[in-house]
Structures are given as structure tokens and as C-alpha cells.
Design an enzyme around this catalytic site. Structure first.
Site: not given
Length: 752
Positions: A30, A32-33, A52, A148
Site C-alpha cells: 500500500g 499513503g500520503g 510503514k 484522517d
């Protein structure tokens, strides 16, 4: 390295650790920002994790804030943080791996059927997490908001239970109410308009975002489709005009019997996305209303007040709370009847109890252990043990969680986390059971028992046996059944009022004296080890004279080997050395002289070493096959350009295209990567068989890699894919002669 949190359970990793855990960032799952997310495996434990990695070095402050907040948040509907890495070049966070991806994918890309009850459960799980966050205080005294909330940040586990993730935009609210920022960040489609325009963030900002999520849940449409409707405006208009609501709903759930529930969810969602933040409900109110809808959908109209008000702010929850005992929720008997559908799905039965399957409001699966009314003997002692387990819970990833208790029953009914099966189920059936998987179960179970025996806890389990070792979908063991447990204040014996437990797993010292030791579990675990390597049951009332224990001991005494008793399904030549070592360890555990028993820590360390040596033996067997090439994990990453070109999936793994680029073989190749480490036995067998086959109509095996983290096989690349695609998924013309040639090639291949 300085820490950014006060949680002693959060691990600090080095950059080298992270590279090893992620196999050099080989599996991207994945983006993300703030960064990329990779799948990984923790050393020694085979536990799947998500890593992450922040992609910008100037985001160090945001990373510190995310770690600081996430480390203080613990809830069943929030993704668990395991650790982090603050390196010179990169910032990384390690969390639990959630298997079913995120809500964004499930709603808009998967096409899977999602019933209304499941969607409502997802919403309840998410808002329970928000309610917890909005009511807890950080160590600084400030409250927090997530910042978020959106479908992409709501992960789903194997039962589609929601797990809120990504605290990269979480804010601590000074004074507990509001925070202003000039640097507005987040997903605009889900962002509170007040935050977007003025930089003012409050807990009501999360409520707005969650309202948008609820609209997507019932419509299965994105909030803003390209060239489509604006979901928020459409629902607002439908409620204002009193018409058009049904046309906005997902047709899968928009049937007559669901309409009242859907109208309730829609109305609540519209209130959550109100422009005036003061008109938005708070998280506790949203939770209560969703629970009322859940109750109504399940026909639960009586006595729901306890359910609705069971949650208190975390700072005031204590053992004296009327709705919790310790961390265990108090259930009413009526509630248990409904979540188990009147105890209709029985999972197992024991001498004094039945276990039933149930489903909580947020889709969490549970196991309800209900004792027979006739169980009178030792009831007082039993209840005291239950109280000990509840008030002093043991937390370990390989120990099942006690979720709740029903005090209306006598003895109390216990509610545990759900597991698919137990070790006894798989040991004594005809299912394939590879040695590596047995080793994994043994190793993790020993670690759980070692944790119980640690000086800080000093708890004897008292009933170690295969039926009390649960297995989840990934065959991760969870030790359960603590109703015969004994806590030790000193390392000495404790006399019991009567001998209790299964005699086949009971040490002789306890059996004949009523005295239990902390090490009594070691004997029981030794019997479990024997079952794992023989796949025989320890039947018999006198294990020191006959039965599995005595037979195995005699075999070793006579032959200096347990080979004659090993399970034929795993007793291959390369496995025998490993099995012999496990057998020797089991014999130490069941020694008639208790002074000879090892500690559980010694058992766990020995199993870890045996498992490591077993992997080395399997790797040696592949490396010495002269017909195939042996690749390192680094070779495979180079060949596949870091797994950049996937070309297919199968039952055991993924397939990637690659190039060898060397003098021996410069053509394209196909690389099959096994996706589950416990499939090592299947991998070995496939390599062994494939390496012996050399025919023009059989795909050529080029080589393989048996690494610590991945198993990969390299074959020649076949350009036109497979026959199924050619026949059923393409429009190409296939002449009769061509079809006949395919059939002849396959026939010769099979019967040659």
C-alpha cells in the site's frame, strides 16, 4: 537512541532489522500520503507485520507525533503498533498485519457481497475506536482526535471487523477541545469543511469524516465519483425533500426489511456531516445510536440499556465498574443467547462445559464457554480461579484473550476470542500436517508457557493438552483454558484439594501427592511434543507403564531412536534428525525424576535451536541437487527487479516475470513466490519432484531459493500463459489441429 513514548511494550528496531523483516522491502502492499507500506515477517516468530516507511525525511516531526500518540492507544478496533525505527535515512513504523485490506478496497474494488449486518458492524467497530480515542487522555493530559478517518484507513480482519489505522494526522488537543493549524493536511473528500477553511480541528472533525464513511457504507458509492453525484449533497437533499433516499442505496441491501435500519443510519450520517459542528453528535452518542440499530436489526428490543451504556471513559474504568471486571466485559445471559443465536453453533464439548460460536455487534467472532449446571464439585474453588484470571489477565500474543464474563450463570460463563480449531482437531484427522508447521506451533506454545512461568507472573497453566491449544486461520497457536491455573508466590509446591485434569498429561508427582509445581506444565508439554511427532494419542490410565509416553521411552531405551514411532507423514530422511531432537527434548520433559525436568525457558530455547537447524538441513538438501540452481534471496530480488512484474497467482503463491541476465540462461523466467512460510514442506516436495522431470512438454525448472523469509522457484517463462486463458478468456482462433497437438503433448507428458 531516545524513545518518543512511555510504552515499554513498543520495540525499537534498527534499519537492518527492518530490511530483514521486510526482506529488503520486497512486498509493497500500500501507499499513503506520507509513505509506503510493506508486508514483513518478525524474526523467529513468523508473525506477519506491516511496515510503514516514510518517504520524506522532512516528516520527522509528524512521525514522532504519530508514534507518540499511537503508542498510547490500545483498543480491539485499533491496529496495534509493535515498534518503530528512527534511522539516519528513514523513518519506519511496524504494526500488526491485517489480512483483508481496507474498507476502500472492499467497498469499491472487490465486488464481494457485504450484508447490511456486516456493514453495520464495521461502522460500530470504527466508532467504538473513535469513542475510546475521544475519551482517553494522553500522558500529557491532552485529548486526541484521529484526523484522517476514511475508508482507506479502516482495515478489515478475517471476519471483516474494523481496525482503525494510520495515525499520521492525529492531533493532541491542547485544553481538550480545539487545535488550530496553518498546514491543513488530509483527504479533502472526507475533511471537515471547518478544518479545511480555517485550520480548526476538533473531535467533531472526526465525526464529520465518519459520517461520510457511513454514507459510503450504505450506498457503496464514493463520496465524489468522477462525473457522478456528490454523495453528501445527494443525501442531504433526499432527507430535506423526503424522497430519493432509496435510490441512493446499494441495491444489495436496499430491500424492504432493511429500510428502517438504513433510514436510521442515513439520518445519523447526515447529522454527522452537518456544516455546523455544534449540531454534530459526539462519538458516544453515535455509538449508542448505531448499537440501537444493531439491536433492532437483530430483533433485540428488550434490555439493551446495559449494552448501550457499558462503556465508560478509560480513566474511570476499574475492577469495581458495574459493566466491566478488570478488562472483561460483563454480559447478560440474554445478550449471550442472542450473540450465539441461542447457542445454536457448538464448537466443542468438554467434561464440564460446551463451547459455542457467537458474533458481537462489531462482527468480532467469539467463543462462549458455558459450564454445565450440574458442575457442582469444586465450584467455589473454580470461581476463585476465574476471578484470578479476570483480575490479573495475562497478555501474550499466543495466549487467548478473555473478552468477557456472564455472572448470572453459576459457575460463570466465559467469553473468549474465537479460534478456528484446536491442535487436537488437526493432530487426529487425515489432514496433511507438515513438520515445519508442527514446529511453529510447538515453538510458539512453548513461548506462551515460558511467559506464564516468568517470575513476574509465576502462573502454572495446569491443563496443557492439544485441545487447549487453539489455532487461528494462520495456524498461530493460542493457549487457552485457565480454570485449573495456579499462581505461585514462591518457587515451591502447592497442595490441591483434589487432583484435577486429564491423567494422560498429568505428571506423576501431582497425581500421587496432590502437590503441583510450576514445572508441572513442562511434563504436560512433553506429552504434547510426543503427539506432534507421532500423531498418536496418549491413551491409557497409567502412562508410566503403558501408552504413548511409556512406549516412546522404551523405544529410545532399546533402539536409541524414536524412528519406529514417528508419524509416517513426516518421517522423511531429511526430517529424521529434527524429529530425533524433538523426541529427546520430549523425553527430558517427561522424565520420571522431576529434578531432571528443564524449565519452560530452556524448552523454548531448545525448540528455537532445533527449528533453526531443521531449516538449515532443508536448505542443504536443495543446495546439493545438481540438476537445479540455488539462488539467494538477493538473487531473486535482482532477477525480478524487486518483484515488479506480477503475472499470476495460485493456491500457494504469486508468480512474477524476471530475467537471469547471465551466460547460462539469458531468457525470461517465471518466479513463483510462496506466500506462506508454513508451506515449506509443500515447496520442498514440489522442487524434489519437478527437478526429476525433463521433457519438452513440461515447464523446465531452472532453480530455487529457500531463504529465511521467502521460498521461491524459478522456471522457464512461457509467453502465451495457460490453456484456460486461451480457451475461456481470449478471442484467439485455435484450429482443430492446434487443439489436437495440445492434447497429444499433454497425454505424452502424463503417461510417459
Amino acid at each position: 537512541m531516545r524513545t518518543v513514548h512511555d510504552n515499554p511494550n513498543i520495540r525499537i528496531f534498527t534499519e537492518g532489522d527492518i530490511e530483514r523483516i521486510t526482506n529488503n522491502y520486497s512486498t509493497l502492499i500500500g501507499k499513503g500520503g506520507f509513505g509506503e507500506i510493506f508486508r514483513g515477517v518478525l524474526d523467529d516468530e513468523d508473525d506477519m507485520v506491516a511496515v510503514k516507511r516514510y518517504i520524506r525525511g522532512d516528516l520527522r516531526d509528524e512521525f514522532m507525533e504519530e508514534v507518540r500518540i499511537h503508542a498510547q492507544v490500545t483498543h480491539k478496533n485499533i491496529v496495534k503498533v509493535i515498534g518503530y525505527c528512527i534511522g539516519k535515512k528513514s523513518l519506519m513504523m511496524v504494526t500488526e498485519f491485517i489480512s483483508n485490506g481496507n474498507l476502500e478496497y472492499a467497498l469499491h474494488n472487490s465486488g464481494i457481497s457485504i450484508p447490511l449486518g456486516t456493514r453495520l458492524g464495521i461502522a460500530i467497530g470504527c466508532v467504538e475506536a473513535l469513542s475510546y480515542m475521544h475519551s482517553m487522555h494522553l500522558s500529557s493530559g491532552n485529548l486526541i482526535c484521529h484526523g484522517d478517518i476514511k475508508p482507506a484507513n479502516i482495515l478489515l480482519d478475517g471476519t471483516l471487523t474494523a481496525k482503525v489505522a494510520d495515525f499520521g494526522l492525529s492531533k493532541s488537543l491542547s485544553g481538550g477541545i480545539t487545535r488550530y493549524t496553518e498546514n491543513v493536511k488530509g483527504s479533502i473528500d472526507y475533511m471537515d469543511p471547518i478544518y479545511l477553511s480555517a485550520g480548526c480541528v476538533t473531535r467533531k472533525s472526526d465525526i464529520y469524516s465518519f459520517g461520510v464513511v457511513m454514507l459510503e457504507l450504505i450506498s457503496r458509492k464514493r463520496v465524489k465519483e468522477k462525473g457522478g453525484i456528490n454523495l453528501i449533497a445527494a443525501f442531504n437533499q433526499a432527507y430535506a425533500n423526503g424522497k430519493g433516499f432509496r435510490g441512493l442505496l446499494d441495491t444489495e441491501i436496499a430491500n424492504e426489511c432493511n429500510m428502517k435500519i438504513l433510514e436510521g443510519i442515513g439520518k445519523l450520517a447526515v447529522e454527522c456531516v452537518a456544516i455546523d459542528a455544534n449540531k454534530r453528535p459526539n462519538a458516544n452518542d453515535v455509538e449508542k445510536r448505531l448499537l440501537m440499530l444493531w439491536a433492532a436489526q437483530h430483533g433485540k428490543e428488550e434490555n439493551i440499556i446495559r449494552r448501550l451504556y457499558r462503556r465508560s471513559p478509560p480513566e474511570i474504568i476499574s475492577s469495581s465498574s458495574s459493566n466491566k471486571i478488570g478488562n472483561a466485559r460483563i454480559f447478560r445471559e440474554g445478550e449471550l443467547k442472542k450473540v450465539t443465536e441461542n447457542y445454536s453453533s457448538q464448537l466443542a464439548t468438554g467434561s464440564f462445559y460446551n463451547i459455542y460460536k457467537g458474533t458481537l455487534e462489531d462482527n468480532t467472532l467469539i467463543a462462549v464457554k458455558k459450564y454445565f449446571d450440574r458442575y457442582e464439585a469444586g465450584k467455589e474453588e473454580f470461581c476463585s480461579r476465574v476471578a484470578m484470571v479476570i483480575m490479573s489477565p495475562v497478555v501474550h500474543k499466543n495466549i487467548t484473550k478473555l473478552l468477557g464474563i456472564c455472572l448470572e450463570a453459576n459457575p460463570p460463563t466465559l467469553v473468549y476470542e474465537y479460534a478456528t480449531r484446536n491442535l487436537s482437531n488437526i493432530l487426529h484427522c487425515k489432514e496433511d500436517f507438515p513438520l515445519e508447521l508442527r514446529m511453529k506451533i510447538a515453538s510458539k506454545t512453548s513461548r506462551a508457557l515460558e511467559h506464564l512461568h516468568s517470575s513476574r507472573i509465576a502462573l502454572r497453566h495446569g491443563d496443557v493438552m492439544p485441545s487447549n491449544i487453539l489455532l487461528d486461520d494462520g495456524f498461530v497457536p493460542k493457549v487457552t483454558a485457565f480454570t485449573l491455573s495456579t499462581r505461585f508466590t514462591e518457587d515451591n509446591a502447592t497442595r490441591m484439594s483434589m487432583v484435577k485434569g486429564d491423567g494422560n498429561y498429568m505428571d506423576l508427582y501431582y497425581r500421587h501427592t496432590n502437590l503441583v509445581l510450576l514445572k508441572s506444565d513442562v511434563y504436560s508439554f512433553g506429552v504434547v511434543l510426543l503427539e506432534l511427532i507421532t500423531r498418536k494419542q496418549p491413551a491409557g490410565d497409567c502412562p508410566e507403564k503403558y501408552g504413548l509416553v511409556s512406549e516412546f521411552a522404551r523405544a529410545y531405551k532399546m533402539n536409541k531412536s524414536g524412528k519406529a514411532m514417528f508419524d509416517e507423514g513426516i518421517a522423511t530422511e531429511e526430517n529424521i534428525p529434527v524429529l530425533e531432537e524433538i523426541g529427546k527434548l520430549a523425553l527430558h520433559c517427561i522424565n520420571l525424576k522431576l529434578s531432571k525436568w528443564p524449565t519452560m525457558k530452556e524448552v523454548a530455547e531448545r525448540l528455537k535451536k532445533i527449528r533453526s537447524e531443521g531449516n538449515d538441513e532443508q536448505r542443504w538438501a536443495i543446495d546439493n541437487n545438481s540438476k537445479i540452481r540455488s539462488f539467494t534471496e538477493h538473487d531473486i530480488e535482482r532477477i525480478t527487479s524487486n518483484y515488479s512484474t506480477p503475472i499470476g497467482k495460485g493456491g500457494f503463491g504469486e508468480v512474477f516475470k524476471g530475467f537471469l541476465d547471465d551466460d547460462d540462461y539469458d531468457d525470461a523466467v517465471a518466479v513463483k513466490r510462496y506466500i506462506r512460510s508454513e508451506l515449506r514442506e509443500e515447496f520442498m516436495e514440489e522442487v524434489s519432484i519437478h527437478s526429476k522431470i525433463d521433457h519438452k512438454n513440461v515447464v523446465k525448472l531452472v532453480g530455487c531459493s529457500a531463504g529465511e523469509n521467502t521460498l521461491t522457484m524459478v522456471t522457464e517463462f512461457i509467453s502465451n500463459r495457460n490453456l484456460e486463458d486461451a480457451l475461456h478468456k481470449s478471442d484467439i482462433s485455435i484450429s482443430l489441429n492446434t487443439r489436437l497437438g495440445i492434447a497429444i503433448g499433454e497425454f505424452i507428458n502424463i503417461f510417459k
